[in-house]
Design an enzyme around this catalytic site. Structure first.
Site, PDB file in Angstrom:
ATOM      1  N   HIS A 167     -13.436   7.721  10.754  1.00 31.07           N
ATOM      2  CA  HIS A 167     -13.824   7.476   9.366  1.00 31.07           C
ATOM      3  C   HIS A 167     -14.285   8.742   8.654  1.00 31.07           C
ATOM      4  O   HIS A 167     -14.226   8.832   7.420  1.00 31.07           O
ATOM      5  CB  HIS A 167     -14.918   6.406   9.305  1.00 31.07           C
ATOM      6  CG  HIS A 167     -14.977   5.660   8.010  1.00 31.07           C
ATOM      7  ND1 HIS A 167     -14.571   6.211   6.806  1.00 31.07           N
ATOM      8  CD2 HIS A 167     -15.388   4.400   7.710  1.00 31.07           C
ATOM      9  CE1 HIS A 167     -14.740   5.322   5.835  1.00 31.07           C
ATOM     10  NE2 HIS A 167     -15.220   4.225   6.354  1.00 31.07           N
ATOM     11  N   HIS A 272     -19.305  -8.879 -14.862  1.00 29.11           N
ATOM     12  CA  HIS A 272     -18.039  -8.296 -14.414  1.00 29.11           C
ATOM     13  C   HIS A 272     -17.449  -9.253 -13.377  1.00 29.11           C
ATOM     14  O   HIS A 272     -17.907  -9.314 -12.242  1.00 29.11           O
ATOM     15  CB  HIS A 272     -18.302  -6.921 -13.797  1.00 29.11           C
ATOM     16  CG  HIS A 272     -17.068  -6.248 -13.279  1.00 29.11           C
ATOM     17  ND1 HIS A 272     -16.192  -5.577 -14.100  1.00 29.11           N
ATOM     18  CD2 HIS A 272     -16.552  -6.154 -12.024  1.00 29.11           C
ATOM     19  CE1 HIS A 272     -15.204  -5.091 -13.379  1.00 29.11           C
ATOM     20  NE2 HIS A 272     -15.401  -5.422 -12.112  1.00 29.11           N
ATOM     21  N   ASP A 397       6.509  -1.705   4.451  1.00 24.48           N
ATOM     22  CA  ASP A 397       7.776  -2.162   5.030  1.00 24.48           C
ATOM     23  C   ASP A 397       8.497  -0.962   5.641  1.00 24.48           C
ATOM     24  O   ASP A 397       8.956  -0.068   4.925  1.00 24.48           O
ATOM     25  CB  ASP A 397       8.625  -2.817   3.941  1.00 24.48           C
ATOM     26  CG  ASP A 397       9.968  -3.318   4.449  1.00 24.48           C
ATOM     27  OD1 ASP A 397      10.282  -3.114   5.639  1.00 24.48           O
ATOM     28  OD2 ASP A 397      10.711  -3.911   3.641  1.00 24.48           O
TER      29      ASP A 397
END
Length: 453
Positions: A167, A272, A397
């Site tokens: 990370h 929001h 894909d």
């Protein structure tokens, strides 16, 4: 379930006359203060399921694997940091990503007799079985591998592509962009990456703030608590998982989101009300209700927002690395989310946090992360979000169709909730939860029944 390792390959970047490694023995990319908070976290691990009934052993070994390796080699020319390691030179004030000549991404090729339909489904699946599909990401005190891949065949059913990412090297947006780029190169048999998918390494745009770097490093050290080797890159202790831990994927359709949004609009028109806010608030309130217990207990929630376009100057949308800012609400009482208006309360809180992101100052990022990490250990429940509905993960894909399912399995290391766009419906959301089976059995009725109320 059995797993057989067929091969462990080293895939190096294809020869590139313009590569920086042609004129230097190594490439060094210092981590920024956006990267440093994640230095000791466990890797982010995702698995992409591709259904392909004609995936025989022969087809897999002679067609699928070679195409994936070749396209990976081509795309790594533009993603050199993924072949390297995070290291911390004794003479340097902070860690860096270091890439040397002939560095590579480790790719494990495997085969399993597991049930593809079950593991790629939306119901409860044992996390231990999903872990068998994930690659290892080697780490030691001195070096942490940036990225690794595992490709696993389910004979005559399909295959999976799984990734493990450090990370501190890249965030979810960069990781998703890499996967989509690799898929594009593989499917279209391109030699070069389209400009729209080319990563930017323009780190000088992030102002050098030595004091902020030092604050981040000090925060990470304090979280680990090990003073014997302050430069150690070994991660925080892993959460011990029992044999009863399961992962399930829940779905909120576009109509579900619309109905939930209407519930809140009747109370306030100034909030929001994005799909993210609605989905997170709903899942969180169901999670707190299902846990039950002391209504006065402390609960907290946290998420991170992409900061690329909020910086001055703005970073390119394809910036490689981490660029997220934390936003959280801490030490609230569980009863606030358990009562009848709990969902509206959660929406109000998360809405305010999202709107407040644009006014956050970079100088406060270390303090913001420290506050969030502090309450992670103090709260009886600490909800976080992995993934996003904006990453477009189902666009990956490779030439054999879009994935039938994508899971972020690394949410098993905390009370994280994964989120992604729904595969077959614009405006819908897929939500991943990882809990003990007994807890999951308590949670699911709340999630499903509250939609009908």
């Amino acid at each position: 379930m059995t797993l057989r390792i067929i091969e462990t390959a080293r895939v190096t970047p294809a020869v590139d006359s313009d590569s920086v490694l042609n004129s230097a023995n190594s490439l060094t990319i210092p981590l920024t203060f956006f990267d440093l908070p994640w230095l000791l976290f466990h890797p982010v691990k995702r698995v992409f399921f591709y259904k392909l009934t004609e995936s025989t052993r022969e087809h897999f070994n002679s067609i699928i694997v070679p195409k994936l390796k070749l396209s990976l080699s081509l795309v790594l020319r533009n993603y050199l940091p993924l072949t390297g390691c995070v290291t911390w030179n004794p003479n340097e004030p902070k860690p860096s990503i270091v890439v040397t000549q002939n560095d590579a991404v480790l790719v494990t090729i495997a085969e399993t007799n597991a049930d593809f339909s079950h593991l790629s489904g939306y119901g409860q699946r044992l996390v231990s079985e999903l872990h068998a599909l994930l690659p290892k990401l080697p780490v030691s005190d001195d070096s942490a591998t940036a990225f690794s891949i595992q490709i696993t065949l389910f004979p005559n059913q399909g295959f999976t592509i799984s990734v493990a990412a450090h990370h501190a090297v890249l965030d979810g947006k960069t990781s998703s962009m890499f996967i989509k780029t690799w898929a594009c190169i593989c499917k279209q048999q391109l030699q070069n990456i389209p400009e729209t998918l080319t990563p930017s390494y323009d780190r000088p745009l992030i102002k050098d703030m030595t004091e902020l770097d030092e604050n981040m490093i000090e925060m990470v050290r304090s979280l680990k608590g090990d003073k014997t080797n302050i430069r150690s890159l070994t991660p925080f202790p892993a959460r011990e998982l029992g044999d009863d831990v399961v992962l399930a994927t829940l779905v909120l359709s576009r109509d579900d989101i619309k109905r939930l949004r209407e519930r809140v609009k009747s109370v306030s028109l100034t909030l929001h009300l994005s799909t993210f806010v609605i989905a997170y608030a709903y899942t969180w309130t169901c999670f707190v209700k299902a846990r039950g217990g002391n209504r006065e207990r402390s609960v907290s929630l946290l998420f991170v927002g992409d900061f690329r376009e909020r910086l001055d100057p703005k970073l390119p949308v394809n910036y490689f690395g981490n660029c997220v800012f934390p936003a959280g609400c801490y030490n609230r009482k569980a009863v606030e989310f358990m009562e009848e208006k709990g969902f509206v309360t959660a929406v109000e809180i998360i809405s305010d946090l999202v709107k407040g992101l644009s006014s956050r100052k970079v100088e406060t990022i270390a303090e913001s992360f420290a506050e969030g990490f502090c309450f992670a250990s103090r709260s009886t429940q600490f909800g976080t979000i992995a993934g996003s509905t904006r990453f477009g993960i189902y666009e990956s894909d490779f030439g054999w169709g879009r994935p039938v399912k994508v899971d972020i399995v690394s949410i098993d290391q905390g009370e994280a909730i994964s989120m992604a766009e729904r595969r077959d419906e614009s405006g819908g959301v897929e939500i991943g939860m990882c809990l003990k089976k007994s807890e999951m059995d308590m949670f699911l009725p709340f999630f499903n029944n509250d939609l009908q109320s």
